[in-house]
Design an enzyme around this catalytic site. Structure first.
Site: not given
Ligand code: AMP
Length: 111
Positions: A29-30, A85, A91-92, A98, A100
């Protein structure tokens, strides 16, 4: 439905990849919320788990088993959290299925 994850899957955006096969990609995760924070992403474009159907059973099972393998590889197999999520109320932010994988520290209880 084109999301950031679709672009990562296509190789248009970079990621710190830890796993990939024909159906699934996993990467860091970024904005990590724990020392280990991996996203396990289906290549199939489903908006969330809620959109999955019976024909997606194998894919979903494989995503869960890959999570356990990554947890083992990153040495957090004794304790970690796997969550997904579903929808904006949860919070999605990225509407592409995906999970986590979070670990590497003691995690608080979920509200
Ligand atoms: P969600 O809130 O469940 O949709 O999670 C989305 C996740 O994607 C968050 O934890 C972000 O930090 C992560 N995210 C967004 N952009 C990127 C990216 N380019 N590379 C890796 N993770 C990312």
């Amino acid at each position: 439905m084109t999301t950031i994850f679709s672009r990562i899957i296509k190789g248009e955006l970079p990621c710190r990849k830890v796993f990939e096969n024909e159906r699934i990609i996993a990467f860091w995760d970024i904005a990590p919320q724990a020392p280990v924070h991996i996203l396990i992403v289906s290549k199939k474009e489903l908006k969330s788990l809620q959109e999955a159907k019976e024909k997606d059973q194998l894919l979903l099972g494989e995503m869960l088993l890959i999570a356990t393998e990554i947890a083992h590889d990153l040495d957090i197999q004794e304790g970690y959290r796997l969550l997904t999520n579903i929808g904006s109320d949860a919070g999605q932010v990225i509407h592409h299925l995906h999970f986590h994988l979070l670990g590497g520290r003691v995690l608080g209880h979920i509200a």
